[in-house]
Design a protein around this motif. Structure first.
Motif, PDB file in Angstrom:
ATOM      1  N   ALA A 200       0.823  -1.206   0.000  1.00 38.90           N
ATOM      2  CA  ALA A 200       0.000   0.000   0.000  1.00 38.90           C
ATOM      3  C   ALA A 200       0.860   1.260   0.000  1.00 38.90           C
ATOM      4  CB  ALA A 200      -0.926  -0.007   1.219  1.00 38.90           C
ATOM      5  N   GLU A 201       1.930   1.247   0.769  1.00 35.95           N
ATOM      6  CA  GLU A 201       2.814   2.413   0.814  1.00 35.95           C
ATOM      7  C   GLU A 201       3.478   2.640  -0.543  1.00 35.95           C
ATOM      8  OE1 GLU A 201       6.721   4.109   3.294  1.00 35.95           O
ATOM      9  OE2 GLU A 201       5.719   2.241   3.911  1.00 35.95           O
TER      10      GLU A 201
ATOM     11  N   ASP B  79       0.931   4.049  -2.962  1.00 39.95           N
ATOM     12  CA  ASP B  79       0.725   5.441  -2.574  1.00 39.95           C
ATOM     13  C   ASP B  79       1.865   6.319  -3.108  1.00 39.95           C
ATOM     14  OD1 ASP B  79      -1.310   6.832  -1.114  1.00 39.95           O
ATOM     15  OD2 ASP B  79       0.196   7.342   0.387  1.00 39.95           O
TER      16      ASP B  79
ATOM     17  N   ASP C  59       1.799   9.487  -5.792  1.00 36.60           N
ATOM     18  CA  ASP C  59       2.376  10.812  -5.526  1.00 36.60           C
ATOM     19  C   ASP C  59       3.383  11.195  -6.604  1.00 36.60           C
ATOM     20  OD1 ASP C  59       0.876  11.185  -3.249  1.00 36.60           O
ATOM     21  OD2 ASP C  59       2.462  10.522  -1.876  1.00 36.60           O
TER      22      ASP C  59
ATOM     23  N   THR D 214      -6.259  -3.510  -1.558  1.00 35.50           N
ATOM     24  CA  THR D 214      -5.773  -2.392  -2.372  1.00 35.50           C
ATOM     25  C   THR D 214      -6.778  -1.854  -3.388  1.00 35.50           C
ATOM     26  OG1 THR D 214      -4.786  -4.008  -3.897  1.00 35.50           O
ATOM     27  CG2 THR D 214      -3.335  -3.066  -2.216  1.00 35.50           C
TER      28      THR D 214
ATOM     29  N   LEU E   9      -7.721   1.696  -2.511  1.00 36.82           N
ATOM     30  CA  LEU E   9      -6.548   2.555  -2.633  1.00 36.82           C
ATOM     31  C   LEU E   9      -6.194   2.803  -4.097  1.00 36.82           C
ATOM     32  CD1 LEU E   9      -4.198   4.116  -1.393  1.00 36.82           C
ATOM     33  CD2 LEU E   9      -2.929   1.947  -1.243  1.00 36.82           C
TER      34      LEU E   9
ATOM     35  N   GLU F 210      -8.191   5.559  -5.206  1.00 40.84           N
ATOM     36  CA  GLU F 210      -7.772   6.811  -4.567  1.00 40.84           C
ATOM     37  C   GLU F 210      -6.536   7.411  -5.236  1.00 40.84           C
ATOM     38  OE1 GLU F 210      -7.202   6.121  -0.421  1.00 40.84           O
ATOM     39  OE2 GLU F 210      -9.236   5.341  -0.120  1.00 40.84           O
ATOM     40  N   VAL F 211      -5.550   6.563  -5.590  1.00 43.06           N
ATOM     41  CA  VAL F 211      -4.333   7.103  -6.191  1.00 43.06           C
ATOM     42  C   VAL F 211      -4.584   7.544  -7.632  1.00 43.06           C
ATOM     43  CG1 VAL F 211      -2.749   5.897  -4.657  1.00 43.06           C
ATOM     44  CG2 VAL F 211      -3.469   4.798  -6.793  1.00 43.06           C
TER      45      VAL F 211
ATOM     46  N   ARG G 106      -5.940  10.889  -7.301  1.00 41.91           N
ATOM     47  CA  ARG G 106      -4.890  11.847  -6.945  1.00 41.91           C
ATOM     48  C   ARG G 106      -4.124  12.319  -8.192  1.00 41.91           C
ATOM     49  NH1 ARG G 106      -1.003   9.129  -3.136  1.00 41.91           N
ATOM     50  NH2 ARG G 106      -3.009   8.644  -2.171  1.00 41.91           N
TER      51      ARG G 106
END
Length: 335
Positions: free
Chosen positions: A156-157, A160, A164, A195, A198, A201-202, A205
């Motif tokens: 997950a990190e 993420d 970014d 995931t 997530l 979500e990414v 982003r």
């Protein structure tokens, strides 16, 4: 009435002359080349090839013109393979397309690169206002899926961090009308329960980093129902669907059950088959899809190939560009 926009997911085949010239300049076969830190001669060759494929798109009459991604020796993994904190590992096979690439192994923080932004600046100059620029990137989930994490240590990190990284890259892009985020891994290696939210979500982003219209382009099959439901939570303008290789019944079920965005991208031209479709056939496919989702009228319908055109001979890719443009210019799509 839906506006039809002819475009592609990018990643064009390298012109034969450029392939030969670059192989000589780099001293390797094309499949073994590592992009980044190129000599002036290599940069000049890529610049000339970029202008050529942009010219092909302008001549065909596409509504959105891409940079071509000719430097992307590792296709979707390129933004990582040229990063200073990424080591290129051994040769691996991505998906099931009989092409082999290097394994990008992330060994440090994914800091800002600016590599794709620099390519898009050159593309914008080459287009010179004759058409609208479309940026192309791997979606964050696919990029993370194609890489090996040797730094962050948590799935997950890592996802993420990739989100970014791509968002910061997008913020540096020159003005562009559309951003295609190619996300075949959402189909080929769907995120699990830990995931799937997530991943949406990414994507959201990255999309939030641009004022352009954002298309999440999925292909090589149909999305699982749960993955699609989560993807609908992302604030994007359109989702792309593969109507060539995909499970059409599953795709139509997803759209009719959960709805879709106000715009839609339809992969209707085969990006891996040298058989060239007729514009009339492609247009019939557009109308057929519209009839299957008659409960929804789309503001914009992107008419595109289902995959990148990288897999085709150059002349066949050029012919398919013309087909896409002509198909979108035929009689207006049915309401």
């Amino acid at each position: 009435m839906s506006e039809l926009v002819a475009t592609t997911p990018g990643l064009f085949p390298l012109p034969d002359w450029a392939k030969d010239q670059l192989s000589d300049l780099k001293g390797h076969q094309k499949g073994d080349l590592i992009s980044g830190d190129e000599s002036d001669a290599i940069v000049a060759a890529y610049d000339e090839a970029r202008e050529e494929v942009i010219g092909d798109q302008l001549d065909a009459g596409l509504d959105r013109v891409v940079e071509g991604q000719l430097r992307w020796d590792d296709n979707l993994a390129h933004p990582l393979t040229v990063h200073e904190n990424v080591e290129t590992g051994g040769i691996v096979r991505y998906y099931d397309n009989n092409n082999f690439y290097r394994d990008p192994r992330v060994t440090g923080d994914l800091t800002f690169s600016g590599d794709v932004a620099a390519e898009l600046e050159k593309a914008s100059e080459a287009i010179d206002g004759e058409a609208a620029l479309q940026a192309v990137l791997p979606g964050p989930y696919s990029l993370a899926d194609l890489a090996s994490d040797e730094h962050y240590g948590d799935e997950a990190e890592f996802l993420d961090a990739v989100g970014d990284f791509l968002a910061e890259e997008v913020e540096a892009f020159p003005a562009h009308e559309t951003l295609f985020l190619n996300e075949p891994s959402l189909v080929e290696n769907a995120p699990g329960e830990d995931t799937d939210a997530l991943a949406s979500e990414v994507i959201d982003r990255v999309a939030d980093a641009t004022d352009a219209d954002v298309v999440v382009n999925t292909y090589w099959g149909a999305l699982d129902e749960k993955v699609y439901a989560h993807l609908m939570d992302a604030d994007v303008d359109a989702i792309g669907f593969d109507f060539v290789a995909g499970d059409r019944e599953q795709t139509l079920y997803n759209i009719n059950e959960y709805g879709t965005k106000s715009d839609i991208a339809l992969g209707l031209v085969d990006g891996q088959n040298t058989l060239v479709e007729s514009p009339e056939t492609v247009r019939e496919r557009v109308d057929w899809v519209q009839e299957q989702v008659a409960s929804q009228d789309f503001e914009t319908t992107y008419v595109t190939s289902n995959t990148e055109l990288f897999y085709l001979p150059v002349n066949k890719a050029q012919e398919k560009l013309a087909v896409l443009a002509e198909a979108a210019s035929l009689n207006e799509v049915k309401a």
